[in-house]
Design an enzyme around this catalytic site. Structure first.
Site, PDB file in Angstrom:
ATOM      1  N   ASP A   1      23.574 -69.790  54.868  1.00 14.56           N
ATOM      2  CA  ASP A   1      23.079 -68.441  55.164  1.00 14.56           C
ATOM      3  C   ASP A   1      23.134 -67.562  53.916  1.00 14.56           C
ATOM      4  O   ASP A   1      23.753 -66.497  53.914  1.00 14.56           O
ATOM      5  CB  ASP A   1      23.919 -67.832  56.300  1.00 14.56           C
ATOM      6  CG  ASP A   1      23.252 -66.624  56.957  1.00 14.56           C
ATOM      7  OD1 ASP A   1      22.046 -66.399  56.727  1.00 14.56           O
ATOM      8  OD2 ASP A   1      23.942 -65.901  57.687  1.00 14.56           O
TER       9      ASP A   1
ATOM     10  N   GLU B   1      26.964 -63.621  66.446  1.00 15.46           N
ATOM     11  CA  GLU B   1      27.992 -64.593  66.818  1.00 15.46           C
ATOM     12  C   GLU B   1      29.387 -64.024  66.864  1.00 15.46           C
ATOM     13  O   GLU B   1      30.246 -64.554  67.546  1.00 15.46           O
ATOM     14  CB  GLU B   1      27.987 -65.736  65.791  1.00 15.46           C
ATOM     15  CG  GLU B   1      27.005 -66.813  66.093  1.00 15.46           C
ATOM     16  CD  GLU B   1      27.526 -68.159  65.627  1.00 15.46           C
ATOM     17  OE1 GLU B   1      28.690 -68.488  65.918  1.00 15.46           O
ATOM     18  OE2 GLU B   1      26.769 -68.872  64.960  1.00 15.46           O
ATOM     19  N   ALA B   2      29.606 -62.984  66.043  1.00 19.03           N
ATOM     20  CA  ALA B   2      30.980 -62.520  65.886  1.00 19.03           C
ATOM     21  C   ALA B   2      31.073 -61.006  65.757  1.00 19.03           C
ATOM     22  O   ALA B   2      30.117 -60.349  65.334  1.00 19.03           O
ATOM     23  CB  ALA B   2      31.590 -63.167  64.647  1.00 19.03           C
TER      24      ALA B   2
END
Ligand code: ADP
Ligand code: MG
Length: 200
Positions: A114, A9-10
């Site tokens: 997470d 995602e990043a």
């Protein structure tokens, strides 16, 4: 600026001049631009808020320096991922700390989302929690139990030899520090059974 990690995602950059980390949520070209912008913005804001909340509760997290549309600038925590530091000698004290951290989160209805040993950073004796990108606020017993279950599964796959002492120490600290832990642990037991049933 140095790219230190490229996630799903990043991108994570380290600015060595001022020891800050920039978490930059990348564009997903398979999503329509407008939706993509909206998602990256809301996830960035949500992560930044949750890190701030945890920080205010006394949990060790990076300090947020600024939050933009799709970027969070925060303190760099110089240390090693727990994934690489866990061993037979430190497992009990480390997992006791982690159990306490999760208890504090859940007491305050913060779901991390997470919990893996890659999202804890050990700096000397201190354990920092990072990556609230999948986090949320919820009073749900199920969500809290799933949070614990994810952590157990992560431990099982990355540190199978330390699994049992790890879970014992973690749960003991979780129970001691979270008033409603009993119902979450009961639900966790059901989730484990569901998992075993599905795997067969
Ligand atoms: N504040 C920080 N200090 C030190 N390392 C960090 C920090 N934030 C992220 N990292 C490093 O970058 C990795 C990925 O960051 P993370 O926030 O977990 O992103 P992702 O959502 O991609 O997992 C972490 O596992 C850690 O090694
Ligand atoms: Mg991560």
């Amino acid at each position: 600026m140095k790219l230190i990690c490229q996630g799903a995602e990043a991108n994570i950059y380290l600015n060595e001049k001022d020891n800050t980390i920039i978490k930059d949520r990348i564009r997903k070209t398979y999503r329509i631009t407008e939706l993509d912008n909206r998602l990256r913005k809301s996830r960035t804001r949500s992560e930044s808020k949750l890190i701030g909340k945890a920080h205010n509760l006394g949990i060790l997290t990076p300090k947020i320096i600024s939050t933009e549309q799709d970027k969070i600038t925060m303190d760099y925590i110089p240390g090693k991922r727990l994934k690489d530091t866990l061993n037979k000698e430190n497992i009990k004290t480390t997992m006791t700390t982690i159990g306490k951290i999760i208890a504090t989160l859940h007491t305050n209805n913060i779901i991390h989302g997470d919990l893996t040993t890659s999202n804890f950073i050990q700096k000397e004796k201190d354990i920092y929690l990072i990556d609230f990108g999948l986090g949320s606020i919820s009073t749900s017993t199920e969500k809290k139990a799933v949070d614990l279950h994810l952590f157990e599964e992560a431990m099982e796959s990355t540190h199978s030899d330390l699994y049992q002492p790890a879970i014992n120490s973690m749960q003991a600290a979780y129970k001691k520090n979270y008033q409603d832990s009993e119902q979450v642990l009961k639900r966790l037991e059901q989730i484990r059974k569901r998992g075993r049933y599905v795997k067969r």
